[in-house]
Scaffold this motif. Structure first.
Motif, PDB file in Angstrom:
ATOM      1  N   ALA A  89      39.743  44.275 -40.902  1.00  0.00           N
ATOM      2  CA  ALA A  89      38.481  44.843 -40.741  1.00  0.00           C
ATOM      3  C   ALA A  89      38.504  46.297 -41.162  1.00  0.00           C
ATOM      4  N   ALA A  90      37.499  46.893 -41.973  1.00  0.00           N
ATOM      5  CA  ALA A  90      37.417  47.936 -42.523  1.00  0.00           C
ATOM      6  C   ALA A  90      36.390  49.070 -41.721  1.00  0.00           C
ATOM      7  N   SER A  91      36.606  50.172 -41.258  1.00  0.00           N
ATOM      8  CA  SER A  91      35.806  50.838 -40.292  1.00  0.00           C
ATOM      9  C   SER A  91      34.891  51.855 -41.201  1.00  0.00           C
ATOM     10  N   GLY A  92      35.301  51.866 -42.549  1.00  0.00           N
ATOM     11  CA  GLY A  92      34.208  52.659 -43.469  1.00  0.00           C
ATOM     12  C   GLY A  92      34.646  54.281 -43.109  1.00  0.00           C
ATOM     13  N   ARG A  93      35.800  54.589 -42.402  1.00  0.00           N
ATOM     14  CA  ARG A  93      36.026  55.926 -42.167  1.00  0.00           C
ATOM     15  C   ARG A  93      35.044  56.405 -41.146  1.00  0.00           C
ATOM     16  N   GLN A  94      34.502  55.573 -40.412  1.00  0.00           N
ATOM     17  CA  GLN A  94      33.280  55.949 -39.396  1.00  0.00           C
ATOM     18  C   GLN A  94      34.118  55.961 -37.982  1.00  0.00           C
ATOM     19  N   HIS A  95      34.032  57.002 -37.035  1.00  0.00           N
ATOM     20  CA  HIS A  95      34.547  56.814 -35.849  1.00  0.00           C
ATOM     21  C   HIS A  95      33.794  56.004 -35.070  1.00  0.00           C
ATOM     22  N   ALA A  96      32.640  55.863 -34.779  1.00  0.00           N
ATOM     23  CA  ALA A  96      32.176  54.908 -33.998  1.00  0.00           C
ATOM     24  C   ALA A  96      32.593  53.403 -34.295  1.00  0.00           C
TER      25      ALA A  96
END
Length: 334
Positions: A89-96
């Motif tokens: 799973a990739a978070s897209g560099r987003q903290h949330a």
């Protein structure tokens, strides 16, 4: 009936119920009794024969950056060799999203463990998952946790690598060496900046804070810093804290008429395969990607087999010398 209902009835987390029922987590007798009672009360059926521990998950900051993509690929290959399927799973560099993914994966019954490669120093949901019994290994970027929460980590020697790269440029004869680093606050970014500064001092070079630029690990950022490297008293060399940023820098330099390495020597960091196909080929600090993946899976296996046991591993970076860094045309006085 679902594990969520069992967990609610027992007053514990879903991951605690899941791992207890699979025999992967030892709990206090009172907690075990509450879970067993909740299973009977709700009518939840425990499938003892199902292979429920065949999945591990991996969270990465992004897959557009070749470093994370190659790390995920290596982990997937090694996991398959060990008999596991890897969910990425990739978070897209987003903290949330990093927090949300940690919460979602910790509540999933079929996940036996988690390899976490995020890009933020804090993650309350990851800490809750670890406290709830989810086997976790943090790799690359460390996460700040409370003193009572221990987690296995696999990282690289970012300080030593940055020191080596900057020293290499100084040894070539460069006296004005810039640093294009990552986002402030990340431990990897701060360690690379510290290694850069200490290497300058070791070679008797004064640190010029106007030559230190910080930003995201993207090609766009790399291209955007070029005008700052072509001003009066411009640097003759730059240590870039990410290969993908260096890719953007090389592209931007060509558009600005800046020749690499004649006008500016460049050393990157990560060792992505794309670097060897650039012209000039990119000198870089290579990440031990396969060793990182292997160490992460071994550490996760130990956590799954022995809950509460944690380890910390720090792997070296290797300087790979190619064509993007050479001695300056003239060596100015120090």
């Amino acid at each position: 009936m679902t594990l969520t209902q069992v967990a609610r009835e027992a007053g514990v987390s879903v991951s605690t119920v899941s791992r207890y029922l699979r025999g992967q987590l030892k709990v206090q007798d009172k907690t075990a009794q509450r879970i067993d009672n909740a299973v009977r009360t709700t009518g939840y059926r425990v499938d003892r024969g199902a292979r429920r521990d065949g999945f591990i998950a991996m969270v990465v900051a992004e897959l557009t950056n070749p470093f994370y993509a190659s790390l995920a690929e290596e982990c997937s290959t090694l996991a398959a060799e060990a008999g596991y399927s890897l969910l990425i799973a990739a978070s897209g560099r987003q903290h949330a999203r990093e927090n949300a993914l940690s919460a979602q994966l910790s509540s999933t019954d079929s996940i036996a463990g988690l390899i976490f490669a995020g890009m933020h120093r804090t993650n309350p949901e990851l800490e809750r998952a670890i406290a709830g019994g989810l086997p976790v290994v943090v790799i690359d970027e460390e996460v700040d946790l409370s003193p009572s929460t221990a987690v296995s980590t696999v990282t690289v020697d970012n300080y030593g690598g940055a020191y080596q790269a900057t020293s290499y440029l100084a040894t070539l004869g460069h006296r004005r060496i810039a640093h294009v680093g990552g986002p402030p606050g990340l431990l990897t970014s701060e360690d690379r900046l510290r290694g850069y500064r200490d290497a300058l001092a070791a070679h008797g070079l004064a640190a010029d804070e106007t030559l230190v630029l910080r930003g995201p690990y993207t090609e766009e950022y790399g291209a955007s810093v070029v005008p700052y490297l072509t001003r009066v008293e411009a640097p003759t060399a730059v240590f870039v804290g990410s290969d993908i940023v260096a890719v953007g820098l090389l592209s931007g330099a060509e558009l600005q008429g800046l020749r690499i390495p004649e006008d500016l020597s460049v050393v990157g960091c990560d060792g992505i395969q794309l670097g060897q196909w650039l012209r000039p080929r990119l000198t870089t600090l290579a990440q031990p990607v396969r060793a990182l993946a292997h160490a992460a899976l071994e550490a996760l296996g130990r956590v799954i087999d022995s809950p509460g046991e944690t380890t910390r591993q720090v792997l070296p970076l290797q300087l790979v010398v190619r064509g993007s860094a050479v001695a300056p045309r003239t060596t100015p006085e120090a």
